[in-house]
Design a protein around this motif. Sequence first.
Motif, mmCIF file in Angstrom:
data_model
loop_
_atom_site.group_PDB
_atom_site.id
_atom_site.type_symbol
_atom_site.label_atom_id
_atom_site.label_comp_id
_atom_site.label_asym_id
_atom_site.label_seq_id
_atom_site.Cartn_x
_atom_site.Cartn_y
_atom_site.Cartn_z
ATOM 1 N N CYS A 154 0.856 -1.170 0.000
ATOM 2 C CA CYS A 154 0.000 0.000 0.000
ATOM 3 C C CYS A 154 0.900 1.229 0.000
ATOM 4 O O CYS A 154 1.795 1.320 0.827
ATOM 5 C CB CYS A 154 -0.740 -0.031 1.333
ATOM 6 N N MET A 155 0.680 2.166 -0.914
ATOM 7 C CA MET A 155 1.416 3.428 -0.883
ATOM 8 C C MET A 155 0.450 4.558 -1.217
ATOM 9 O O MET A 155 -0.452 4.393 -2.051
ATOM 10 C CB MET A 155 2.582 3.413 -1.880
ATOM 11 N N GLY A 156 0.659 5.677 -0.574
ATOM 12 C CA GLY A 156 -0.271 6.775 -0.800
ATOM 13 C C GLY A 156 0.364 8.139 -0.603
ATOM 14 O O GLY A 156 1.489 8.256 -0.114
ATOM 15 N N TRP A 157 -0.386 9.144 -1.006
ATOM 16 C CA TRP A 157 0.021 10.537 -0.845
ATOM 17 C C TRP A 157 -0.944 11.262 0.068
ATOM 18 O O TRP A 157 -2.157 11.108 -0.039
ATOM 19 C CB TRP A 157 0.043 11.249 -2.200
ATOM 20 N N PHE A 158 -0.358 12.074 0.928
ATOM 21 C CA PHE A 158 -1.122 12.926 1.827
ATOM 22 C C PHE A 158 -0.508 14.314 1.747
ATOM 23 O O PHE A 158 0.622 14.474 1.275
ATOM 24 C CB PHE A 158 -1.040 12.399 3.263
ATOM 25 N N ARG A 159 -1.234 15.313 2.198
ATOM 26 C CA ARG A 159 -0.669 16.656 2.172
ATOM 27 C C ARG A 159 -1.123 17.436 3.388
ATOM 28 O O ARG A 159 -2.156 17.143 3.988
ATOM 29 C CB ARG A 159 -1.069 17.388 0.881
ATOM 30 N N GLN A 160 -0.317 18.424 3.727
ATOM 31 C CA GLN A 160 -0.660 19.299 4.838
ATOM 32 C C GLN A 160 -0.245 20.716 4.508
ATOM 33 O O GLN A 160 0.933 20.991 4.275
ATOM 34 C CB GLN A 160 0.008 18.836 6.129
ATOM 35 N N ALA A 161 -1.236 21.579 4.472
ATOM 36 C CA ALA A 161 -0.995 22.994 4.235
ATOM 37 C C ALA A 161 -0.725 23.684 5.565
ATOM 38 O O ALA A 161 -1.160 23.206 6.618
ATOM 39 C CB ALA A 161 -2.198 23.616 3.549
ATOM 40 N N PRO A 162 -0.017 24.810 5.540
ATOM 41 C CA PRO A 162 0.261 25.531 6.785
ATOM 42 C C PRO A 162 -1.011 25.866 7.544
ATOM 43 O O PRO A 162 -1.969 26.386 6.964
ATOM 44 C CB PRO A 162 0.959 26.804 6.292
ATOM 45 N N GLY A 163 -1.032 25.519 8.812
ATOM 46 C CA GLY A 163 -2.180 25.842 9.640
ATOM 47 C C GLY A 163 -3.388 24.950 9.441
ATOM 48 O O GLY A 163 -4.442 25.189 10.036
ATOM 49 N N LYS A 164 -3.237 23.917 8.625
ATOM 50 C CA LYS A 164 -4.370 23.024 8.358
ATOM 51 C C LYS A 164 -4.022 21.591 8.739
ATOM 52 O O LYS A 164 -2.862 21.234 8.908
ATOM 53 C CB LYS A 164 -4.765 23.093 6.879
ATOM 54 N N GLU A 165 -5.070 20.787 8.850
ATOM 55 C CA GLU A 165 -4.859 19.387 9.176
ATOM 56 C C GLU A 165 -4.361 18.625 7.948
ATOM 57 O O GLU A 165 -4.575 19.033 6.805
ATOM 58 C CB GLU A 165 -6.172 18.770 9.674
ATOM 59 N N ARG A 166 -3.722 17.501 8.222
ATOM 60 C CA ARG A 166 -3.287 16.631 7.140
ATOM 61 C C ARG A 166 -4.494 16.138 6.343
ATOM 62 O O ARG A 166 -5.550 15.856 6.920
ATOM 63 C CB ARG A 166 -2.521 15.448 7.718
ATOM 64 N N GLU A 167 -4.306 16.002 5.060
ATOM 65 C CA GLU A 167 -5.412 15.665 4.155
ATOM 66 C C GLU A 167 -5.009 14.492 3.265
ATOM 67 O O GLU A 167 -3.869 14.391 2.821
ATOM 68 C CB GLU A 167 -5.684 16.910 3.292
ATOM 69 N N ARG A 168 -5.943 13.627 3.021
ATOM 70 C CA ARG A 168 -5.701 12.514 2.104
ATOM 71 C C ARG A 168 -5.659 13.038 0.672
ATOM 72 O O ARG A 168 -6.345 13.985 0.329
ATOM 73 C CB ARG A 168 -6.835 11.489 2.198
ATOM 74 N N ALA A 199 3.362 7.870 2.096
ATOM 75 C CA ALA A 199 3.224 6.937 3.212
ATOM 76 C C ALA A 199 2.978 5.544 2.664
ATOM 77 O O ALA A 199 2.464 5.387 1.547
ATOM 78 C CB ALA A 199 2.083 7.358 4.122
ATOM 79 N N ALA A 200 3.320 4.543 3.445
ATOM 80 C CA ALA A 200 3.217 3.169 2.947
ATOM 81 C C ALA A 200 3.002 2.182 4.081
ATOM 82 O O ALA A 200 3.232 2.491 5.259
ATOM 83 C CB ALA A 200 4.480 2.808 2.176
ATOM 84 N N ASP A 201 2.566 1.007 3.687
ATOM 85 C CA ASP A 201 2.360 -0.064 4.659
ATOM 86 C C ASP A 201 2.617 -1.399 3.973
ATOM 87 O O ASP A 201 2.338 -1.538 2.777
ATOM 88 C CB ASP A 201 0.947 -0.009 5.220
ATOM 89 N N ARG A 202 3.073 -2.360 4.744
ATOM 90 C CA ARG A 202 3.403 -3.658 4.157
ATOM 91 C C ARG A 202 2.281 -4.676 4.222
ATOM 92 O O ARG A 202 2.398 -5.772 3.651
ATOM 93 C CB ARG A 202 4.640 -4.233 4.845
ATOM 94 N N THR A 203 1.180 -4.324 4.900
ATOM 95 C CA THR A 203 0.119 -5.323 5.064
ATOM 96 C C THR A 203 -1.256 -4.865 4.597
ATOM 97 O O THR A 203 -2.115 -5.684 4.300
ATOM 98 C CB THR A 203 0.005 -5.744 6.537
#
Length: 123
Positions: A31-45, A94-98
């Motif tokens: 599993c691999m993915g992208w997330f983002r976080q803008a200044p002053g904001k929460e992390r976003e999928r 981000a990633a995960d092996r399972t």
Amino acid sequence: QAQLVESGGGSVQAGGSLRLSCTASRYHYSCMGWFRQAPGKERERVAAIDNDGTTIYADSGKGRFLISKDNAKNTLYLQMNSLKPEDTAMYYCAADRTLSGGYCLEADALDTWGRGTLVTVSS
């Protein structure tokens, strides 16, 4: 040694494109993915992909972004088109092996994170 290394960020004008890369070392992740976080904001999928090639997009990534993976290079990509100022953020791989499927966008469930690459979109 970092296990996920992002690259490809930079500054671009609105309407432009960027392609982010995330190269994995040591493991092949299910599993691999992208997330983002803008200044002053929460992390976003943004988007994720699993070993079956199933792709999942959050609202932030639908329509303008395309996620892909080169298994031979163990590298994840995010092609971002028609960029907008609101896309400005630090983008994390981000990633995960399972995990697989929808779990790939569950940030709290992913066990490996890169340090991020900064994307700045000017109007």
